[in-house]
Design an enzyme around this catalytic site. Sequence first.
Site, mmCIF file in Angstrom:
data_model
loop_
_atom_site.group_PDB
_atom_site.id
_atom_site.type_symbol
_atom_site.label_atom_id
_atom_site.label_comp_id
_atom_site.label_asym_id
_atom_site.label_seq_id
_atom_site.Cartn_x
_atom_site.Cartn_y
_atom_site.Cartn_z
ATOM 1 N N GLU A 218 -0.563 4.604 -0.528
ATOM 2 C CA GLU A 218 -1.465 5.755 -0.677
ATOM 3 C C GLU A 218 -0.709 7.045 -0.397
ATOM 4 O OE1 GLU A 218 -4.776 4.941 1.890
ATOM 5 O OE2 GLU A 218 -5.926 3.995 0.286
ATOM 6 N N THR B 79 -3.758 7.073 -21.961
ATOM 7 C CA THR B 79 -3.521 5.719 -21.487
ATOM 8 C C THR B 79 -2.036 5.446 -21.668
ATOM 9 O OG1 THR B 79 -3.813 4.787 -23.680
ATOM 10 C CG2 THR B 79 -5.781 4.893 -22.284
ATOM 11 N N LYS C 282 -1.645 1.861 -25.127
ATOM 12 C CA LYS C 282 -1.949 1.847 -26.570
ATOM 13 C C LYS C 282 -0.640 2.085 -27.329
ATOM 14 C CE LYS C 282 -6.741 3.006 -25.539
ATOM 15 N NZ LYS C 282 -7.850 3.986 -25.646
ATOM 16 N N ASP D 24 -6.973 14.658 -24.685
ATOM 17 C CA ASP D 24 -6.937 13.236 -24.323
ATOM 18 C C ASP D 24 -6.233 12.511 -25.461
ATOM 19 O OD1 ASP D 24 -7.366 10.554 -23.968
ATOM 20 O OD2 ASP D 24 -9.514 10.702 -23.572
ATOM 21 N N ARG E 76 -1.327 -1.598 -18.922
ATOM 22 C CA ARG E 76 -2.638 -0.937 -18.911
ATOM 23 C C ARG E 76 -2.643 0.093 -17.804
ATOM 24 N NH1 ARG E 76 -5.342 -3.789 -22.318
ATOM 25 N NH2 ARG E 76 -6.958 -2.215 -22.279
ATOM 26 N N TYR F 2 0.851 -1.192 0.000
ATOM 27 C CA TYR F 2 0.000 0.000 0.000
ATOM 28 C C TYR F 2 0.878 1.230 0.000
ATOM 29 C CZ TYR F 2 -4.966 -0.762 0.064
ATOM 30 O OH TYR F 2 -6.247 -1.013 -0.325
#
Length: 435
Positions: free
Chosen positions: A69, A244, A247, A218, A253, A67
């Site tokens: 965060e 992203t 791609k 975008d 991903r 974790y």
Amino acid sequence: MATQVHSSSTAPTSAPAPTLAAADPELWRYMQAELERQDSTLELIASENHVSPAILQAMGSVLTNKYAEGYPGARYYGGCQFHDKIEQLAIDRAKQLFGCKFANVQPHSGAQANAATFMALLNAGDTFASLVLSDGGHLSHGMKINFSGKYFKPVHYPLVYDAAHPRFEQIDYDAARQLCLEHKPKMILCGYSAYPRTIDFARFRAIADECGALLMADIAHIAGLVAGGAHPSPFPHAHVVTTTTHKTLRGPRGGLILTNDEEIAKKIDKAVFPGMQGGPLMHIIAAKAVCFGEDLKPEFKEYAKQVVVNAQALAAALTEKGYRLTSGGTDNHLMLVDLRAKDANLTGADAEKWLEAAGIISNKNGIPNDPRPPKVTSGLRLGSPALTTRGFKAPQMKLVATWIDRVLTSAGDAKVATQVRGEILALTKQFPLPH
Ligand SMILES: *Cc1c(COP(=O)(O)O)cnc(C)c1O
């Protein structure tokens, strides 16, 4: 000290951990079958690619256990000293790759990056402008049942729909300007999922300035071309850039948000965490760092250039065979084939199905003003990024056009599909996946 962090190679003190194949043979069989599928078919889906073994190794690592965060140097959990280094490396490389001042590498996906950006820069009910969704936009650009359409108010700018116009089926910048002057959106969104032409970011910025809006680019589809110098950069024009990483960037991903504006950067960081997300996927962030490192190498510029050369070779060969491409061709990595020009009865759904039977993977896609519904469509979207990763050049792309034409003119004939499948199998053996 262990030099390997890959989970399958950590040295245990007792019995060696079973491999995945032994631990879960059923799952392993499906994974092997998928590997075989990817290896033996032609991947023409414009949003897909094949990552390097180094990226796979980062994703399949013990980094997933932690974790983290918060952000580097400001975490909510102990034990983050190496995660700080890893995330900072990803941030620094992203900034270098796109030539900008701030990067947030935590969004889990492109849609999450967009949601965080909306949350950072808009209030619920605010108006934003984006392309008519059925003309190539993304569902996170204002689809009614998506967060973007449910909590915000989209207005849509069109393409040029006059077939006699030299810019037929390209963005109608004059109409976009009119629309924005009329509706005064707080943000203008450019960047698309099925648009084969160069985006004029400077022109969008001029419109944004004229109507007092922020410009959001975008670049989910074209980020690799931007990074590799094969498409103009949204910087310095866009106030904020989302993308992203899986791609054309050819990474894991995931999502990424970039800006040059310190105030916007602070809002974005807050919106990603704790606004939208909890713990970051640190194994994916490590893989993003690997990806950005690969994309900074000179070879990636060659890749990006070849992606465009290959798309144009495929486009030219299909045009020669009587297919119509929307807007008449492509400037980037993808094209939209209007199947009606070749055969009035041919649908995108049939084309996708017949091609898949022959080992050619693509997707049906609506074309501008498509008379058929989204589950049928009159179009087929084809892209060159994955085949270019395998090493395809223009001669192989011409072969691909020949196979597509043979399948589509056979009306789904099984004998033709089998023949083409065999020829594709022989070619894919000469162009293995990255290994
Ligand atoms: C693919 C895409 C996205 C969303 O990416 P996901 O990772 O699937 O959430 C966002 N915007 C555009 C323009 C895209 O093409």
